[in-house]
Design a protein around this motif. Sequence first.
Motif, PDB file in Angstrom:
ATOM      1  N   ASP A 128     -39.040 -23.956  18.930  1.00 16.01           N
ATOM      2  CA  ASP A 128     -38.915 -25.035  19.934  1.00 16.01           C
ATOM      3  C   ASP A 128     -37.799 -24.726  20.929  1.00 16.01           C
ATOM      4  O   ASP A 128     -37.941 -24.988  22.128  1.00 16.01           O
ATOM      5  CB  ASP A 128     -38.651 -26.378  19.254  1.00 16.01           C
ATOM      6  CG  ASP A 128     -39.903 -26.952  18.601  1.00 16.01           C
ATOM      7  OD1 ASP A 128     -41.011 -26.505  18.978  1.00 16.01           O
ATOM      8  OD2 ASP A 128     -39.784 -27.819  17.710  1.00 16.01           O
ATOM      9  N   GLU A 129     -36.703 -24.179  20.414  1.00 13.52           N
ATOM     10  CA  GLU A 129     -35.601 -23.791  21.309  1.00 13.52           C
ATOM     11  C   GLU A 129     -36.058 -22.708  22.293  1.00 13.52           C
ATOM     12  O   GLU A 129     -35.700 -22.734  23.473  1.00 13.52           O
ATOM     13  CB  GLU A 129     -34.416 -23.260  20.492  1.00 13.52           C
ATOM     14  CG  GLU A 129     -33.575 -24.362  19.858  1.00 13.52           C
ATOM     15  CD  GLU A 129     -32.621 -23.812  18.781  1.00 13.52           C
ATOM     16  OE1 GLU A 129     -32.200 -24.619  17.932  1.00 13.52           O
ATOM     17  OE2 GLU A 129     -32.346 -22.583  18.793  1.00 13.52           O
ATOM     18  N   ALA A 130     -36.856 -21.764  21.786  1.00 18.99           N
ATOM     19  CA  ALA A 130     -37.366 -20.697  22.659  1.00 18.99           C
ATOM     20  C   ALA A 130     -38.261 -21.284  23.748  1.00 18.99           C
ATOM     21  O   ALA A 130     -38.208 -20.859  24.909  1.00 18.99           O
ATOM     22  CB  ALA A 130     -38.137 -19.667  21.831  1.00 18.99           C
ATOM     23  N   ILE A 131     -39.064 -22.275  23.388  1.00 22.79           N
ATOM     24  CA  ILE A 131     -39.932 -22.932  24.381  1.00 22.79           C
ATOM     25  C   ILE A 131     -39.062 -23.582  25.470  1.00 22.79           C
ATOM     26  O   ILE A 131     -39.350 -23.461  26.664  1.00 22.79           O
ATOM     27  CB  ILE A 131     -40.842 -23.980  23.697  1.00 22.79           C
ATOM     28  CG1 ILE A 131     -41.843 -23.269  22.769  1.00 22.79           C
ATOM     29  CG2 ILE A 131     -41.582 -24.840  24.726  1.00 22.79           C
ATOM     30  CD1 ILE A 131     -42.620 -24.192  21.835  1.00 22.79           C
ATOM     31  N   GLU A 132     -37.981 -24.247  25.024  1.00 20.34           N
ATOM     32  CA  GLU A 132     -37.035 -24.857  25.979  1.00 20.34           C
ATOM     33  C   GLU A 132     -36.454 -23.802  26.925  1.00 20.34           C
ATOM     34  O   GLU A 132     -36.280 -24.038  28.116  1.00 20.34           O
ATOM     35  CB  GLU A 132     -35.893 -25.548  25.221  1.00 20.34           C
ATOM     36  CG  GLU A 132     -36.192 -26.977  24.803  1.00 20.34           C
ATOM     37  CD  GLU A 132     -36.700 -27.831  25.959  1.00 20.34           C
ATOM     38  OE1 GLU A 132     -36.023 -27.856  27.023  1.00 20.34           O
ATOM     39  OE2 GLU A 132     -37.769 -28.450  25.829  1.00 20.34           O
ATOM     40  N   LYS A 133     -36.145 -22.646  26.363  1.00 29.38           N
ATOM     41  CA  LYS A 133     -35.566 -21.566  27.168  1.00 29.38           C
ATOM     42  C   LYS A 133     -36.564 -21.083  28.219  1.00 29.38           C
ATOM     43  O   LYS A 133     -36.194 -20.844  29.369  1.00 29.38           O
ATOM     44  CB  LYS A 133     -35.114 -20.404  26.272  1.00 29.38           C
ATOM     45  CG  LYS A 133     -33.849 -20.737  25.474  1.00 29.38           C
ATOM     46  CD  LYS A 133     -33.526 -19.643  24.470  1.00 29.38           C
ATOM     47  CE  LYS A 133     -32.261 -19.975  23.706  1.00 29.38           C
ATOM     48  NZ  LYS A 133     -32.018 -19.019  22.597  1.00 29.38           N
ATOM     49  N   PHE A 134     -37.806 -20.923  27.813  1.00 27.80           N
ATOM     50  CA  PHE A 134     -38.833 -20.528  28.798  1.00 27.80           C
ATOM     51  C   PHE A 134     -38.926 -21.572  29.913  1.00 27.80           C
ATOM     52  O   PHE A 134     -39.100 -21.233  31.071  1.00 27.80           O
ATOM     53  CB  PHE A 134     -40.198 -20.350  28.114  1.00 27.80           C
ATOM     54  CG  PHE A 134     -40.384 -19.002  27.469  1.00 27.80           C
ATOM     55  CD1 PHE A 134     -40.307 -17.833  28.228  1.00 27.80           C
ATOM     56  CD2 PHE A 134     -40.663 -18.882  26.113  1.00 27.80           C
ATOM     57  CE1 PHE A 134     -40.495 -16.583  27.646  1.00 27.80           C
ATOM     58  CE2 PHE A 134     -40.847 -17.641  25.517  1.00 27.80           C
ATOM     59  CZ  PHE A 134     -40.761 -16.489  26.285  1.00 27.80           C
ATOM     60  N   LYS A 135     -38.816 -22.849  29.519  1.00 29.14           N
ATOM     61  CA  LYS A 135     -38.850 -23.933  30.503  1.00 29.14           C
ATOM     62  C   LYS A 135     -37.714 -23.783  31.498  1.00 29.14           C
ATOM     63  O   LYS A 135     -37.887 -23.909  32.710  1.00 29.14           O
ATOM     64  CB  LYS A 135     -38.724 -25.275  29.776  1.00 29.14           C
ATOM     65  CG  LYS A 135     -39.885 -26.237  30.056  1.00 29.14           C
ATOM     66  CD  LYS A 135     -39.567 -27.609  29.506  1.00 29.14           C
ATOM     67  CE  LYS A 135     -40.594 -28.022  28.472  1.00 29.14           C
ATOM     68  NZ  LYS A 135     -40.301 -29.276  27.812  1.00 29.14           N
ATOM     69  N   ARG A 136     -36.523 -23.523  30.950  1.00 28.07           N
ATOM     70  CA  ARG A 136     -35.348 -23.381  31.826  1.00 28.07           C
ATOM     71  C   ARG A 136     -35.486 -22.212  32.786  1.00 28.07           C
ATOM     72  O   ARG A 136     -34.898 -22.204  33.861  1.00 28.07           O
ATOM     73  CB  ARG A 136     -34.079 -23.219  30.978  1.00 28.07           C
ATOM     74  CG  ARG A 136     -33.426 -24.580  30.658  1.00 28.07           C
ATOM     75  CD  ARG A 136     -32.076 -24.369  30.037  1.00 28.07           C
ATOM     76  NE  ARG A 136     -32.211 -24.247  28.599  1.00 28.07           N
ATOM     77  CZ  ARG A 136     -31.351 -23.627  27.806  1.00 28.07           C
ATOM     78  NH1 ARG A 136     -30.289 -23.007  28.316  1.00 28.07           N
ATOM     79  NH2 ARG A 136     -31.537 -23.594  26.508  1.00 28.07           N
ATOM     80  N   LEU A 137     -36.270 -21.212  32.369  1.00 27.75           N
ATOM     81  CA  LEU A 137     -36.501 -20.063  33.257  1.00 27.75           C
ATOM     82  C   LEU A 137     -37.565 -20.368  34.316  1.00 27.75           C
ATOM     83  O   LEU A 137     -37.893 -19.515  35.135  1.00 27.75           O
ATOM     84  CB  LEU A 137     -36.944 -18.841  32.439  1.00 27.75           C
ATOM     85  CG  LEU A 137     -35.886 -18.216  31.527  1.00 27.75           C
ATOM     86  CD1 LEU A 137     -36.535 -17.248  30.535  1.00 27.75           C
ATOM     87  CD2 LEU A 137     -34.823 -17.488  32.336  1.00 27.75           C
ATOM     88  N   GLY A 138     -38.130 -21.551  34.243  1.00 30.59           N
ATOM     89  CA  GLY A 138     -39.079 -21.949  35.282  1.00 30.59           C
ATOM     90  C   GLY A 138     -40.534 -21.913  34.865  1.00 30.59           C
ATOM     91  O   GLY A 138     -41.423 -22.160  35.673  1.00 30.59           O
ATOM     92  N   ALA A 139     -40.792 -21.576  33.588  1.00 35.26           N
ATOM     93  CA  ALA A 139     -42.181 -21.539  33.125  1.00 35.26           C
ATOM     94  C   ALA A 139     -42.685 -22.957  32.907  1.00 35.26           C
ATOM     95  O   ALA A 139     -41.908 -23.871  32.616  1.00 35.26           O
ATOM     96  CB  ALA A 139     -42.287 -20.733  31.836  1.00 35.26           C
TER      97      ALA A 139
END
Lengths: 482, 95
Positions: free
Chosen positions: A275-286
Amino acid sequence: MIKELHTKLVNGKITSVALTEEYFSRIESRDAEIGAYLTLMKESALVQARAVDEKIKNGEEIGMLEGIPCAIKDNICVEGVRATAGSKILDNYIAPYDATVIRRLKEAGAVIIGKTNMDEFAMGSSTENSAYQVTKNPVDITRVPGGSSGGSAAAVVADEAVFSLGTDTGGSIRQPAAFCGLVGLKPTYGRVSRYGAMAMGSSLDQIGPFGKTVEDVALVLSCIAGEDSMDATTAEGAHKPYESFLSGDIQGLRIGIPKEYFSEALDPRIKRVADEAIEKFKRLGAEIVSVSLPNSEYALPAYYIAMPAEVSSNLARFDGVKYGLRVNDNEDSIKKSNNLLETYLDTRRFGFGPEVKRRIMLGTYILSAGYYDAYYIKAQKVRSLLRHDFEKAFEQVDLIFSPTAPEVAFKIGEKTDDPLKMYLGDIYTITANLVGVPAISFPMGTLEEDGKNLPLGGHLMAKWFDEETLLCAADAFEKGFK
Amino acid sequence: MLSKEEVKHIALLARIGVKDDEVEKYQEDLSGVLDFFKDLEKADVSAVSVPRQIIGRENGMRGDNAYERAPHQTELIMNNVPETKGKYVKVKSVF
């Protein structure tokens, strides 16, 4: 890592001979404990390295992989070098030709330093099924490095090679990459030639690279990818060079989260890191999109039908006739017939280990009259169902994300008694092989167990032949969250 | 559960010598995996066919041309043969 070494070689800060010797001295001091290598090729490696140094000295340009020490899984043929595939049946086998990937690495000037340990004929998820030795996970030597390409993963993480090649039939590159904290890529079926890789499941197998960074993996893929007349399933039009797609920009990229992969059964500690990795992808603009792969539950049983069926056929060639072990006139023989059948039965009985025999017998049963339709044809049709699932999901998204494995590296010996339990660890990786899409495992975080931080892999799958998007996203994650 | 006779028959078809005291272990192992396949019964495959090739490639064709191998490769290949007689591979008689 490769690029830095390349710059040092070009600038004369190091020589390829010195670099190669440095890796061999590390192998000498460490590999007795780790057990990554089955065969070392010091002499030929130094010949290769000297040739590269000569070119540099003469002011000639060198390629990215030129002079870089690498390791090769032992089921890939290197001419004139022993290739056991981790099996006693090939204990004395000397490969008479180079696999296409080896020919390409040699042409690119990469320095091949040795052949790595693996589960026998790539059958296993821990490298404990090798007939020679158990490879230990350099992160925690009480644990397995994963498998079946465990030696190739351990060699890179222990700095006993800069990069390595493995093979992946159901996760055999990605799961060890996850267990060891590396990047591992299974290309699209048909992206890399399988010529010279010992066949396990011919409709599933792909050769792919391990590296410490996504960029390293992209550089190696650029070298080994492409059409080959020796493998009729290879596709033309590889998008080389792959490293040119690593822009770090994934703004607007759509990443799908399949609900079936994040069920109740997933270890909540692993789910939290994912879930944290998903958040990180979100922060990168995905853009994160919920998707469904409704037939996912059938992937594991379909795989464990299709794969052994192909195994039983592919391994029929190990019969003691043309190469490898031959057992004749054994006093412990089951059939005292003194004919060719006795040679077959005894050679394969003594030459193969228990897991290989299990899978050959399972595959033989699956393909036998009366069961072929119920098992094999059904499993093949399920592959069509899964393909439809993916086609539909890829209408909505560019990539599909999950953990690589439902667990961290387990303890040596923990699962050896229960083959089925071992199989269940393949849940997230096998579908990519069944449908043929490319997939990558990259470090997404760690989990503390017994006071040690153990690596967890994030797993991305992309559309058929879209390695560039896959590599771009994994690279953006790596750069964004070092 | 597979019977002992079935296991022995499969082993013979697979050309793997299995001793009597190993049969039971194979019975257990193989039956366990076969049970696991029961999950597939629920899958509705009525609308799909068997894929000929998972990535949808057409046949890859090349010319039927002979090409030379380096002579030392013949030697490498023959050196792997367990038993030879002259230039031939030697095996036991079929019957």
